[in-house]
Design a protein around this motif. Sequence first.
Motif, PDB file in Angstrom:
ATOM      1  N   GLU A  58       0.814  -1.222   0.000  1.00  0.00           N
ATOM      2  CA  GLU A  58       0.000   0.000   0.000  1.00  0.00           C
ATOM      3  C   GLU A  58       0.849   1.274   0.000  1.00  0.00           C
ATOM      4  OE1 GLU A  58       0.787  -1.292   4.103  1.00  0.00           O
ATOM      5  OE2 GLU A  58      -0.273  -2.327   2.503  1.00  0.00           O
ATOM      6  N   PHE A  59       2.115   1.161   0.399  1.00  0.00           N
ATOM      7  CA  PHE A  59       3.010   2.320   0.392  1.00  0.00           C
ATOM      8  C   PHE A  59       3.322   2.761  -1.041  1.00  0.00           C
ATOM      9  CE2 PHE A  59       7.065   4.458   1.801  1.00  0.00           C
ATOM     10  CZ  PHE A  59       6.438   5.376   2.623  1.00  0.00           C
ATOM     11  N   PHE A  60       3.109   1.854  -2.017  1.00  0.00           N
ATOM     12  CA  PHE A  60       3.289   2.189  -3.433  1.00  0.00           C
ATOM     13  C   PHE A  60       2.468   3.428  -3.788  1.00  0.00           C
ATOM     14  CE2 PHE A  60       1.839   1.912  -7.838  1.00  0.00           C
ATOM     15  CZ  PHE A  60       3.006   1.654  -8.537  1.00  0.00           C
ATOM     16  N   TRP A  61       1.251   3.497  -3.235  1.00  0.00           N
ATOM     17  CA  TRP A  61       0.329   4.582  -3.574  1.00  0.00           C
ATOM     18  C   TRP A  61       0.496   5.813  -2.689  1.00  0.00           C
ATOM     19  CZ3 TRP A  61      -1.644   3.395  -8.048  1.00  0.00           C
ATOM     20  CH2 TRP A  61      -1.857   2.061  -8.374  1.00  0.00           C
ATOM     21  N   SER A  62       1.165   5.679  -1.544  1.00  0.00           N
ATOM     22  CA  SER A  62       1.183   6.787  -0.583  1.00  0.00           C
ATOM     23  C   SER A  62       2.577   7.305  -0.231  1.00  0.00           C
ATOM     24  CB  SER A  62       0.478   6.352   0.706  1.00  0.00           C
ATOM     25  OG  SER A  62       1.157   5.246   1.284  1.00  0.00           O
ATOM     26  N   ASP A  63       3.629   6.729  -0.786  1.00  0.00           N
ATOM     27  CA  ASP A  63       4.993   7.188  -0.490  1.00  0.00           C
ATOM     28  C   ASP A  63       5.125   8.661  -0.885  1.00  0.00           C
ATOM     29  OD1 ASP A  63       7.699   7.620  -0.185  1.00  0.00           O
ATOM     30  OD2 ASP A  63       8.331   6.226  -1.744  1.00  0.00           O
ATOM     31  N   PRO A  64       5.428   9.541   0.077  1.00  0.00           N
ATOM     32  CA  PRO A  64       5.490  10.973  -0.237  1.00  0.00           C
ATOM     33  C   PRO A  64       6.585  11.320  -1.253  1.00  0.00           C
ATOM     34  CG  PRO A  64       6.070  10.567   2.073  1.00  0.00           C
ATOM     35  CD  PRO A  64       5.677   9.259   1.476  1.00  0.00           C
ATOM     36  N   GLU A  65       7.622  10.509  -1.337  1.00  0.00           N
ATOM     37  CA  GLU A  65       8.722  10.805  -2.257  1.00  0.00           C
ATOM     38  C   GLU A  65       8.484  10.297  -3.669  1.00  0.00           C
ATOM     39  OE1 GLU A  65      12.587   9.728  -0.869  1.00  0.00           O
ATOM     40  OE2 GLU A  65      12.185  10.451   1.141  1.00  0.00           O
ATOM     41  N   SER A  66       7.767   9.189  -3.824  1.00  0.00           N
ATOM     42  CA  SER A  66       7.678   8.608  -5.161  1.00  0.00           C
ATOM     43  C   SER A  66       6.293   8.149  -5.591  1.00  0.00           C
ATOM     44  CB  SER A  66       8.660   7.442  -5.273  1.00  0.00           C
ATOM     45  OG  SER A  66       8.342   6.439  -4.341  1.00  0.00           O
ATOM     46  N   SER A  67       5.258   8.432  -4.799  1.00  0.00           N
ATOM     47  CA  SER A  67       3.938   7.934  -5.191  1.00  0.00           C
ATOM     48  C   SER A  67       3.462   8.542  -6.505  1.00  0.00           C
ATOM     49  CB  SER A  67       2.911   8.169  -4.087  1.00  0.00           C
ATOM     50  OG  SER A  67       2.663   9.539  -3.902  1.00  0.00           O
ATOM     51  N   SER A  68       3.820   9.783  -6.784  1.00  0.00           N
ATOM     52  CA  SER A  68       3.416  10.393  -8.058  1.00  0.00           C
ATOM     53  C   SER A  68       4.051   9.654  -9.233  1.00  0.00           C
ATOM     54  CB  SER A  68       3.801  11.865  -8.104  1.00  0.00           C
ATOM     55  OG  SER A  68       3.080  12.581  -7.125  1.00  0.00           O
ATOM     56  N   TRP A  69       5.331   9.319  -9.122  1.00  0.00           N
ATOM     57  CA  TRP A  69       6.002   8.560 -10.180  1.00  0.00           C
ATOM     58  C   TRP A  69       5.441   7.155 -10.272  1.00  0.00           C
ATOM     59  CZ3 TRP A  69       8.209  10.778 -13.972  1.00  0.00           C
ATOM     60  CH2 TRP A  69       8.899  11.965 -13.809  1.00  0.00           C
ATOM     61  N   ASN A  70       5.127   6.546  -9.136  1.00  0.00           N
ATOM     62  CA  ASN A  70       4.543   5.205  -9.144  1.00  0.00           C
ATOM     63  C   ASN A  70       3.210   5.202  -9.875  1.00  0.00           C
ATOM     64  OD1 ASN A  70       6.713   4.283  -7.666  1.00  0.00           O
ATOM     65  ND2 ASN A  70       5.641   4.335  -5.715  1.00  0.00           N
ATOM     66  N   LYS A  71       2.390   6.196  -9.592  1.00  0.00           N
ATOM     67  CA  LYS A  71       1.092   6.294 -10.258  1.00  0.00           C
ATOM     68  C   LYS A  71       1.276   6.533 -11.758  1.00  0.00           C
ATOM     69  CE  LYS A  71      -1.019   8.010  -6.047  1.00  0.00           C
ATOM     70  NZ  LYS A  71      -1.434   9.198  -5.313  1.00  0.00           N
ATOM     71  N   PHE A  72       2.219   7.375 -12.111  1.00  0.00           N
ATOM     72  CA  PHE A  72       2.524   7.639 -13.519  1.00  0.00           C
ATOM     73  C   PHE A  72       2.950   6.346 -14.213  1.00  0.00           C
ATOM     74  CE2 PHE A  72       5.684   8.733 -16.787  1.00  0.00           C
ATOM     75  CZ  PHE A  72       4.904   9.525 -17.620  1.00  0.00           C
ATOM     76  N   ASP A  73       3.869   5.605 -13.601  1.00  0.00           N
ATOM     77  CA  ASP A  73       4.311   4.325 -14.163  1.00  0.00           C
ATOM     78  C   ASP A  73       3.139   3.369 -14.338  1.00  0.00           C
ATOM     79  OD1 ASP A  73       6.922   5.209 -14.158  1.00  0.00           O
ATOM     80  OD2 ASP A  73       7.518   4.077 -12.382  1.00  0.00           O
ATOM     81  N   PHE A  74       2.273   3.298 -13.338  1.00  0.00           N
ATOM     82  CA  PHE A  74       1.115   2.403 -13.387  1.00  0.00           C
ATOM     83  C   PHE A  74       0.208   2.756 -14.567  1.00  0.00           C
ATOM     84  CE2 PHE A  74      -3.143   1.030 -12.176  1.00  0.00           C
ATOM     85  CZ  PHE A  74      -2.910  -0.278 -11.768  1.00  0.00           C
TER      86      PHE A  74
END
Length: 87
Positions: A58-74
């Motif tokens: 669940e940290f994939f979606w909420s990590d303050p440092e990289s969640s935006s990039w994770n969502k973009f990748d998804f």
Amino acid sequence: MHNNVFNVCINLTIVIASLAVGLETDNPEWGTWLGPINQLCLFIFTIELISKLVGLREFFWSDPESSSWNKFDFVIVGYVFFLPFIP
């Protein structure tokens, strides 16, 4: 997912994928040998995404440092997989 070797491999894959897309855009006849390169890059990006989803949970979606990039990748990887079904 902050391993330097992992990050270098992903960044190199991004560069290769970008070059392949640019070359294929300007030279469509090169698609026969650039297509497999694009497929390999997609495979690597998919493995990266799955690794992050499993490793971060669940940290994939909420990590303050990289969640935006994770969502973009998804979104990007997901879009490529659903592209064949879009008319």
